[in-house]
Design a protein around this motif. Structure first.
Motif, PDB file in Angstrom:
ATOM      1  N   VAL A   1      31.227 -28.136 -18.198  1.00  0.00           N
ATOM      2  CA  VAL A   1      30.048 -28.252 -17.324  1.00  0.00           C
ATOM      3  C   VAL A   1      29.793 -26.988 -16.517  1.00  0.00           C
ATOM      4  N   GLY A   2      30.405 -25.890 -16.885  1.00  0.00           N
ATOM      5  CA  GLY A   2      30.208 -24.659 -16.119  1.00  0.00           C
ATOM      6  C   GLY A   2      28.934 -23.930 -16.483  1.00  0.00           C
ATOM      7  N   LYS A   3      27.834 -24.659 -16.541  1.00  0.00           N
ATOM      8  CA  LYS A   3      26.548 -24.074 -16.906  1.00  0.00           C
ATOM      9  C   LYS A   3      25.492 -24.508 -15.901  1.00  0.00           C
ATOM     10  N   VAL A   4      24.419 -23.742 -15.847  1.00  0.00           N
ATOM     11  CA  VAL A   4      23.310 -24.025 -14.936  1.00  0.00           C
ATOM     12  C   VAL A   4      22.025 -24.079 -15.749  1.00  0.00           C
ATOM     13  N   ASP A   5      21.212 -25.089 -15.490  1.00  0.00           N
ATOM     14  CA  ASP A   5      19.929 -25.256 -16.180  1.00  0.00           C
ATOM     15  C   ASP A   5      18.796 -24.836 -15.249  1.00  0.00           C
ATOM     16  N   PHE A   6      17.898 -23.992 -15.761  1.00  0.00           N
ATOM     17  CA  PHE A   6      16.724 -23.544 -15.025  1.00  0.00           C
ATOM     18  C   PHE A   6      15.478 -24.047 -15.750  1.00  0.00           C
ATOM     19  N   THR A   7      14.594 -24.705 -15.022  1.00  0.00           N
ATOM     20  CA  THR A   7      13.325 -25.154 -15.589  1.00  0.00           C
ATOM     21  C   THR A   7      12.292 -24.042 -15.426  1.00  0.00           C
ATOM     22  N   VAL A   8      11.748 -23.566 -16.531  1.00  0.00           N
ATOM     23  CA  VAL A   8      10.785 -22.460 -16.516  1.00  0.00           C
ATOM     24  C   VAL A   8       9.556 -22.865 -17.323  1.00  0.00           C
ATOM     25  N   ARG A   9       8.499 -22.107 -17.146  1.00  0.00           N
ATOM     26  CA  ARG A   9       7.277 -22.293 -17.926  1.00  0.00           C
ATOM     27  C   ARG A   9       7.035 -21.056 -18.769  1.00  0.00           C
ATOM     28  N   ARG A  10       6.837 -21.276 -20.026  1.00  0.00           N
ATOM     29  CA  ARG A  10       6.571 -20.165 -20.935  1.00  0.00           C
ATOM     30  C   ARG A  10       5.087 -19.805 -20.871  1.00  0.00           C
ATOM     31  N   LEU A  11       4.819 -18.537 -20.681  1.00  0.00           N
ATOM     32  CA  LEU A  11       3.448 -18.044 -20.609  1.00  0.00           C
ATOM     33  C   LEU A  11       3.211 -17.104 -21.784  1.00  0.00           C
ATOM     34  N   SER A  12       2.235 -17.423 -22.590  1.00  0.00           N
ATOM     35  CA  SER A  12       1.915 -16.589 -23.745  1.00  0.00           C
ATOM     36  C   SER A  12       0.407 -16.383 -23.806  1.00  0.00           C
ATOM     37  N   SER A  13       0.013 -15.246 -24.294  1.00  0.00           N
ATOM     38  CA  SER A  13      -1.411 -14.934 -24.376  1.00  0.00           C
ATOM     39  C   SER A  13      -1.632 -13.908 -25.483  1.00  0.00           C
ATOM     40  N   ALA A  14      -2.756 -14.035 -26.119  1.00  0.00           N
ATOM     41  CA  ALA A  14      -3.122 -13.047 -27.137  1.00  0.00           C
ATOM     42  C   ALA A  14      -3.735 -11.819 -26.469  1.00  0.00           C
ATOM     43  N   THR A  15      -3.807 -10.736 -27.194  1.00  0.00           N
ATOM     44  CA  THR A  15      -4.411  -9.516 -26.660  1.00  0.00           C
ATOM     45  C   THR A  15      -5.928  -9.637 -26.660  1.00  0.00           C
ATOM     46  N   ASN A  16      -6.557  -8.908 -25.765  1.00  0.00           N
ATOM     47  CA  ASN A  16      -8.011  -8.958 -25.649  1.00  0.00           C
ATOM     48  C   ASN A  16      -8.509  -7.580 -25.239  1.00  0.00           C
ATOM     49  N   ALA A  17      -9.734  -7.300 -25.542  1.00  0.00           N
ATOM     50  CA  ALA A  17     -10.316  -6.000 -25.193  1.00  0.00           C
ATOM     51  C   ALA A  17     -10.445  -5.867 -23.681  1.00  0.00           C
ATOM     52  N   PHE A  18     -10.268  -4.650 -23.190  1.00  0.00           N
ATOM     53  CA  PHE A  18     -10.371  -4.401 -21.758  1.00  0.00           C
ATOM     54  C   PHE A  18     -11.816  -4.603 -21.313  1.00  0.00           C
ATOM     55  N   PRO A  19     -12.076  -5.414 -20.270  1.00  0.00           N
ATOM     56  CA  PRO A  19     -13.465  -5.711 -19.894  1.00  0.00           C
ATOM     57  C   PRO A  19     -14.137  -4.508 -19.245  1.00  0.00           C
ATOM     58  N   SER A  20     -15.428  -4.462 -19.404  1.00  0.00           N
ATOM     59  CA  SER A  20     -16.219  -3.396 -18.766  1.00  0.00           C
ATOM     60  C   SER A  20     -16.719  -3.803 -17.394  1.00  0.00           C
ATOM     61  N   SER A  21     -16.677  -5.098 -17.090  1.00  0.00           N
ATOM     62  CA  SER A  21     -17.132  -5.594 -15.796  1.00  0.00           C
ATOM     63  C   SER A  21     -16.153  -6.651 -15.302  1.00  0.00           C
ATOM     64  N   TRP A  22     -15.946  -6.657 -13.977  1.00  0.00           N
ATOM     65  CA  TRP A  22     -15.018  -7.616 -13.368  1.00  0.00           C
ATOM     66  C   TRP A  22     -15.752  -8.720 -12.610  1.00  0.00           C
ATOM     67  N   SER A  23     -17.033  -8.817 -12.818  1.00  0.00           N
ATOM     68  CA  SER A  23     -17.813  -9.801 -12.063  1.00  0.00           C
ATOM     69  C   SER A  23     -17.487 -11.235 -12.458  1.00  0.00           C
ATOM     70  N   GLU A  24     -16.982 -11.425 -13.647  1.00  0.00           N
ATOM     71  CA  GLU A  24     -16.687 -12.782 -14.100  1.00  0.00           C
ATOM     72  C   GLU A  24     -15.368 -13.326 -13.556  1.00  0.00           C
ATOM     73  N   LEU A  25     -14.584 -12.454 -12.913  1.00  0.00           N
ATOM     74  CA  LEU A  25     -13.305 -12.895 -12.350  1.00  0.00           C
ATOM     75  C   LEU A  25     -13.510 -13.431 -10.939  1.00  0.00           C
ATOM     76  N   SER A  26     -12.882 -14.534 -10.634  1.00  0.00           N
ATOM     77  CA  SER A  26     -12.957 -15.146  -9.308  1.00  0.00           C
ATOM     78  C   SER A  26     -11.675 -15.926  -9.062  1.00  0.00           C
ATOM     79  N   ARG A  27     -11.636 -16.588  -7.909  1.00  0.00           N
ATOM     80  CA  ARG A  27     -10.449 -17.380  -7.597  1.00  0.00           C
ATOM     81  C   ARG A  27     -10.303 -18.555  -8.554  1.00  0.00           C
ATOM     82  N   ASN A  28     -11.421 -19.148  -8.926  1.00  0.00           N
ATOM     83  CA  ASN A  28     -11.364 -20.282  -9.848  1.00  0.00           C
ATOM     84  C   ASN A  28     -11.169 -19.844 -11.296  1.00  0.00           C
TER      85      ASN A  28
END
Length: 320
Positions: free
Chosen positions: A148-175
């Protein structure tokens, strides 16, 4: 802020010295008069054990102060003068485990051994018992560490595909903090927005010192809860029973003489039994029956002392 770091180190050193001196005073003040100027090794063990227990409690405020010692420092290297709390925590708890499983048992086996044996034989006997204890403790720790000398950590895997760099940041917001994908769907760019199905468990084996610290903490907490709870419950009960069983009235002198005579007879019987045990000890017949009789005589002696104190309470003027 750097001066505060140095002050924290100095305060920690001074507090450790004061704790050690306080425990020495405590031992000298409450030791039995018969133990004066003798048995220095168990006294050292008592002082060291009390000091380690108290310092382990004081480590918590020291850790808090140490974390804030260089939080607002304006120059690099300010945290180099703070206390290495992780190493200190490991050292304190490992020293505590060494005292509990090795040093204190050795002192108990040595001073509870046969006083007529030589020092070398008593040391050898105590070492044998300590080695047996060490083997058992080592097997238990090793088996549990492997299982029992082990420790379990609960994590979330985050994966994403590549995308072109945007020319405008107006579409980004808190939501909508993420860049829109080519298919119009928002890509995952934050683990908090990931789905519940992305959770997984990482299993890592701890280091052996950290495992010993965790195990000793758990065992110590359970034992403290049990014995502390029993002690807290028994203290008021003992006081209540002492009050209920208090002497209601003072006896007469004739009754006192009668009770004192009975106690004197019991004292003579105990003295004769002790003398018989001493003769058996000199003859070399010290078996299990002899040890059982010694414990019985010691118990009767304690009962006699309690009865003498009770008689003094109900007839405080004594033989005067």
């Amino acid at each position: 802020m750097g001066n505060f770091n140095v002050a924290l180190v100095i305060v920690a050193a001074v507090v450790c010295v004061l704790v050690f001196l306080f425990n020495i005073y405590l031992l000298i003040n409450f030791q039995h008069p018969d133990d004066l100027n003798q048995a220095y090794f168990p006294k050292l063990v008592v002082v060291l054990g009390l000091s380690v227990a108290e310092i382990s409690i004081l480590m918590l405020p020291a850790d808090v102060a140490n974390r804030h010692a260089c939080s607002n420092a304006i120059y690099n290297g300010a945290c180099n003068l703070t206390l290495p709390m992780k190493d200190l925590w490991l050292a304190i708890y490992i020293l505590d485990a060494v005292l509990v499983f090795f040093v204190i048992p050795f002192a108990m086996f040595y001073y509870e051994g046969d006083q007529e044996k030589s020092v070398g034989k008593r040391v050898f006997s105590a070492l044998m018992w300590v080695i047996m204890t060490a083997v058992v403790v080592g097997l238990v720790l090793g088996i549990l560490y492997g299982l029992v000398g082990k420790v379990d950590f609960t994590v979330r895997r985050l994966s994403s595909a590549t995308n072109a760099f945007p020319s405008s940041w107006s579409e980004l917001s808190r939501n909508h903090p993420c860049i829109q994908g080519t298919n119009g769907n928002t890509l995952q760019c934050d683990a908090y927005t990931a789905s519940a199905s992305s959770e997984s468990t990482w299993t890592m084996r701890t280091t052996f010192p950290e495992y010993v610290v965790a195990l000793s903490t758990i065992v110590g907490s359970v034992l403290f809860s049990f014995f502390g709870g029993v002690g807290i419950a028994c203290l008021p009960l003992g006081l209540i029973f002492s009050f209920l069983r208090r002497p209601k009235a003072i006896i007469t002198r004739a009754q006192y003489i009668k009770e004192a005579t009975e106690l004197g007879k019991r004292a003579r019987d105990i003295k004769e039994a002790a003398a018989a045990l001493q003769r058996e000890e000199r003859s070399g017949s010290k078996g299990r029956k002899w040890r059982k009789n010694v414990k019985a005589v010691e118990k009767e002696l304690l009962f006699l002392e309690d009865d003498v104190k009770a008689l003094e309470e109900i007839y405080p003027q004594g033989e005067k």
